[in-house]
Design an enzyme around this catalytic site. Structure first.
Site, PDB file in Angstrom:
ATOM      1  N   CYS A   7       0.841  -1.198   0.000  1.00 37.44           N
ATOM      2  CA  CYS A   7       0.000   0.000   0.000  1.00 37.44           C
ATOM      3  C   CYS A   7       0.871   1.240   0.000  1.00 37.44           C
ATOM      4  O   CYS A   7       1.406   1.642   1.038  1.00 37.44           O
ATOM      5  CB  CYS A   7      -0.917   0.002   1.218  1.00 37.44           C
ATOM      6  SG  CYS A   7      -1.817  -1.540   1.426  1.00 37.44           S
ATOM      7  N   GLY A   8       1.043   1.832  -1.158  1.00 31.78           N
ATOM      8  CA  GLY A   8       1.829   3.057  -1.297  1.00 31.78           C
ATOM      9  C   GLY A   8       0.959   4.276  -1.090  1.00 31.78           C
ATOM     10  O   GLY A   8      -0.230   4.160  -0.783  1.00 31.78           O
ATOM     11  N   PHE A  11      -1.061   4.189  -4.837  1.00 32.34           N
ATOM     12  CA  PHE A  11      -1.678   2.967  -5.347  1.00 32.34           C
ATOM     13  C   PHE A  11      -1.467   1.790  -4.401  1.00 32.34           C
ATOM     14  O   PHE A  11      -0.494   1.751  -3.644  1.00 32.34           O
ATOM     15  CB  PHE A  11      -1.101   2.601  -6.719  1.00 32.34           C
ATOM     16  CG  PHE A  11      -1.406   3.623  -7.777  1.00 32.34           C
ATOM     17  CD1 PHE A  11      -2.632   3.631  -8.415  1.00 32.34           C
ATOM     18  CD2 PHE A  11      -0.466   4.591  -8.116  1.00 32.34           C
ATOM     19  CE1 PHE A  11      -2.933   4.583  -9.383  1.00 32.34           C
ATOM     20  CE2 PHE A  11      -0.757   5.553  -9.080  1.00 32.34           C
ATOM     21  CZ  PHE A  11      -1.995   5.548  -9.716  1.00 32.34           C
ATOM     22  N   ASP A 102       8.153   0.426   3.092  1.00 32.06           N
ATOM     23  CA  ASP A 102       8.340  -0.044   1.706  1.00 32.06           C
ATOM     24  C   ASP A 102       9.818   0.017   1.341  1.00 32.06           C
ATOM     25  O   ASP A 102      10.348  -0.862   0.656  1.00 32.06           O
ATOM     26  CB  ASP A 102       7.468   0.750   0.718  1.00 32.06           C
ATOM     27  CG  ASP A 102       7.660   2.262   0.793  1.00 32.06           C
ATOM     28  OD1 ASP A 102       8.295   2.762   1.752  1.00 32.06           O
ATOM     29  OD2 ASP A 102       7.173   2.956  -0.123  1.00 32.06           O
ATOM     30  N   ASP A 122      13.581   3.508  -5.932  1.00 27.99           N
ATOM     31  CA  ASP A 122      12.145   3.237  -6.016  1.00 27.99           C
ATOM     32  C   ASP A 122      11.421   4.473  -6.554  1.00 27.99           C
ATOM     33  O   ASP A 122      11.502   5.553  -5.973  1.00 27.99           O
ATOM     34  CB  ASP A 122      11.629   2.882  -4.612  1.00 27.99           C
ATOM     35  CG  ASP A 122      10.190   2.376  -4.639  1.00 27.99           C
ATOM     36  OD1 ASP A 122       9.399   2.820  -5.489  1.00 27.99           O
ATOM     37  OD2 ASP A 122       9.849   1.537  -3.780  1.00 27.99           O
TER      38      ASP A 122
HETATM   39  N1  LIG Z   1      -0.763   0.109 -13.771  1.00 29.83           N
HETATM   40  C1  LIG Z   1      -0.429   1.271 -13.196  1.00 29.83           C
HETATM   41  N2  LIG Z   1      -1.337   1.926 -12.431  1.00 29.83           N
HETATM   42  C2  LIG Z   1      -1.032   3.075 -11.853  1.00 29.83           C
HETATM   43  N3  LIG Z   1       0.160   3.686 -11.962  1.00 29.83           N
HETATM   44  C3  LIG Z   1       1.100   3.106 -12.706  1.00 29.83           C
HETATM   45  C4  LIG Z   1       0.859   1.867 -13.348  1.00 29.83           C
HETATM   46  N4  LIG Z   1       1.990   1.523 -13.987  1.00 29.83           N
HETATM   47  C5  LIG Z   1       2.875   2.507 -13.786  1.00 29.83           C
HETATM   48  N5  LIG Z   1       2.353   3.492 -13.031  1.00 29.83           N
HETATM   49  C6  LIG Z   1       3.084   4.687 -12.593  1.00 29.83           C
HETATM   50  O1  LIG Z   1       3.466   4.411 -11.267  1.00 29.83           O
HETATM   51  C7  LIG Z   1       3.432   5.580 -10.475  1.00 29.83           C
HETATM   52  C8  LIG Z   1       3.073   5.182  -9.062  1.00 29.83           C
HETATM   53  O2  LIG Z   1       4.039   4.251  -8.613  1.00 29.83           O
HETATM   54  P1  LIG Z   1       3.819   3.392  -7.316  1.00 29.83           P
HETATM   55  O3  LIG Z   1       5.113   2.683  -7.098  1.00 29.83           O
HETATM   56  O4  LIG Z   1       2.594   2.562  -7.422  1.00 29.83           O
HETATM   57  O5  LIG Z   1       3.594   4.535  -6.239  1.00 29.83           O
HETATM   58  P2  LIG Z   1       3.204   4.457  -4.705  1.00 29.83           P
HETATM   59  O6  LIG Z   1       3.889   3.223  -4.157  1.00 29.83           O
HETATM   60  O7  LIG Z   1       3.731   5.717  -4.139  1.00 29.83           O
HETATM   61  O8  LIG Z   1       1.711   4.356  -4.594  1.00 29.83           O
HETATM   62  C9  LIG Z   1       2.429   6.500 -11.147  1.00 29.83           C
HETATM   63  O9  LIG Z   1       2.956   7.789 -11.163  1.00 29.83           O
HETATM   64  C10 LIG Z   1       2.307   5.971 -12.575  1.00 29.83           C
HETATM   65  O10 LIG Z   1       2.953   6.841 -13.483  1.00 29.83           O
HETATM   66  C1  LIG Z   2       9.344   7.911   1.306  1.00 27.57           C
HETATM   67  C2  LIG Z   2       7.925   7.386   1.188  1.00 27.57           C
HETATM   68  C3  LIG Z   2       6.956   8.551   1.244  1.00 27.57           C
HETATM   69  C4  LIG Z   2       7.796   6.690  -0.178  1.00 27.57           C
HETATM   70  O1  LIG Z   2       6.455   6.316  -0.386  1.00 27.57           O
HETATM   71  P1  LIG Z   2       5.854   5.933  -1.807  1.00 27.57           P
HETATM   72  O2  LIG Z   2       6.354   6.893  -2.813  1.00 27.57           O
HETATM   73  O3  LIG Z   2       6.376   4.540  -2.111  1.00 27.57           O
HETATM   74  O4  LIG Z   2       4.368   5.939  -1.658  1.00 27.57           O
HETATM   75  C5  LIG Z   2       7.622   6.329   2.300  1.00 27.57           C
HETATM   76  O5  LIG Z   2       8.608   5.351   2.294  1.00 27.57           O
HETATM   77  C6  LIG Z   2       7.537   6.962   3.661  1.00 27.57           C
HETATM   78  O6  LIG Z   2       6.540   7.490   4.062  1.00 27.57           O
HETATM   79  N1  LIG Z   2       8.667   6.915   4.442  1.00 27.57           N
HETATM   80  C7  LIG Z   2       8.770   7.499   5.763  1.00 27.57           C
HETATM   81  C8  LIG Z   2       9.827   8.539   5.804  1.00 27.57           C
HETATM   82  C9  LIG Z   2      11.236   7.979   5.621  1.00 27.57           C
HETATM   83  O7  LIG Z   2      11.428   6.913   5.013  1.00 27.57           O
HETATM   84  O8  LIG Z   2      12.160   8.636   6.112  1.00 27.57           O
HETATM   85  K   LIG Z   3       6.361   2.261  -3.117  1.00 23.68           K
END
Ligand SMILES: Nc1ncnc2c1ncn2[C@@H]1O[C@H](COP(=O)(O)OP(=O)(O)O)[C@@H](O)[C@H]1O
Ligand SMILES: CC(C)(COP(=O)(O)O)[C@@H](O)C(=O)NCCC(=O)O
Ligand SMILES: [K+]
Length: 249
Positions: A7-8, A11, A102, A122
């Site tokens: 859970c990012g 997404f 993550d 990442d």
């Molecule tokens: N199938 C998909 N659905 C949504 N976003 C995607 C997909 N494939 C690639 N992306 C890209 O991935 C990015 C989000 O990455 P992600 O690692 O899922 O983020 P987070 O972990 O922060 O939620 C978006 O900005 C988008 O451009």
């Molecule tokens: C740096 C992040 C925002 C990345 O999140 P993501 O882009 O994968 O949704 C996440 O790992 C987070 O909230 N970290 C806590 C702060 C730190 O790692 O210092």
């Molecule tokens: K992530």
């Protein structure tokens, strides 16, 4: 079967594994708890028994997602938690609980796959870099805005930068100086991303010479895959670490 969730901030990445806890059967990317339920609902075939997840969302959001899963599928849920040390890796943060989970899982997975020094990059909502030395010492890392944040900041804090996602994608076909707003912004942000990657590589070389593996993960990893020829693009690197941190007996 086993449900895995990452859970990012933007997404939820999900996948279902066979009961052997190794073989993925199906997976996807959804933008809300509700959409996750829809993806899994027409999947009675999965017969979910267990779930393991990692979340960088608030405890309230994660609790609510867990409650929904328990309610809908009767699964038992295991969540990844912060640890100071695991699988030969020592968390490098002054306060280990503050390191994004993550990031922690991705670097655990990276160190495991590399069996040596690694640089984990990442590309999600944020972009993160983490350095793990050959002896498993996590040296720390860097966080900066990811592609969606960079472009949205420009869109929301200027008056004349407006364009849609299709135009954005088209703009990525080249890195020539932009002749339209969308090209100028998208290629400018892309160059920032690449510059960031090259700087991380330089730092890793200073530490370890040529003796390290670069991992690219996160939804936007493909935007920079050309920049590091030897890099390993591992979209499910967080899941590799999740399996290590949350073994299901
Ligand atoms: N199938 C998909 N659905 C949504 N976003 C995607 C997909 N494939 C690639 N992306 C890209 O991935 C990015 C989000 O990455 P992600 O690692 O899922 O983020 P987070 O972990 O922060 O939620 C978006 O900005 C988008 O451009
Ligand atoms: C740096 C992040 C925002 C990345 O999140 P993501 O882009 O994968 O949704 C996440 O790992 C987070 O909230 N970290 C806590 C702060 C730190 O790692 O210092
Ligand atoms: K992530």
């Amino acid at each position: 079967m086993i449900l895995e969730l990452d859970c990012g901030n933007s997404f939820i990445k999900w996948r279902v594994l066979r009961s052997d806890a190794v073989t993925p059967i199906e997976g996807g990317v959804v933008s809300s708890d509700g959409d996750l339920l829809v993806s899994l609902k027409d999947a009675e075939k999965f017969q979910l028994k267990k779930c393991r997840l990692v979340s960088v969302r608030t405890p309230e959001e994660t609790d609510s997602l867990v409650a929904m899963l328990v309610n809908a599928f009767g699964v038992s849920v295991v969540r990844a938690i912060p640890t100071r040390e695991m699988a030969g890796v020592r968390n490098g943060y002054e306060d280990f609980e503050r390191l994004g989970l993550d990031r922690w899982l991705a670097l655990l997975g990276g160190y495991h796959l590399a069996a040596g020094a690694c640089l984990v990059l990442d590309f999600g909502t944020a972009i993160t870099a983490d350095f793990v030395a050959a002896d498993g010492e996590h040296l720390g890392g860097f966080i900066c805005p990811g592609m969606p944040l960079m472009r949205n900041q420009l869109r929301t804090h200027t008056r004349r930068i407006r364009y849609d996602d299709t135009a954005a994608e088209r703009a990525h076909e080249s890195l020539a100086p932009g002749r339209t707003t969308v090209e100028a912004v998208e290629r400018g942000c892309l160059l920032m991303l690449r510059g960031f990657v090259l700087t991380q590589l330089e730092l890793a070389r200073q530490y370890w010479g040529q003796d390290f593996v670069v991992f690219l993960t996160g939804g936007d990893a493909n935007l920079v895959s050309g920049v590091v020829p030897g890099a390993r693009v591992v979209p499910d690197l967080v899941f590799v670490g999740l399996a290590m941190a949350c073994p299901l007996s």
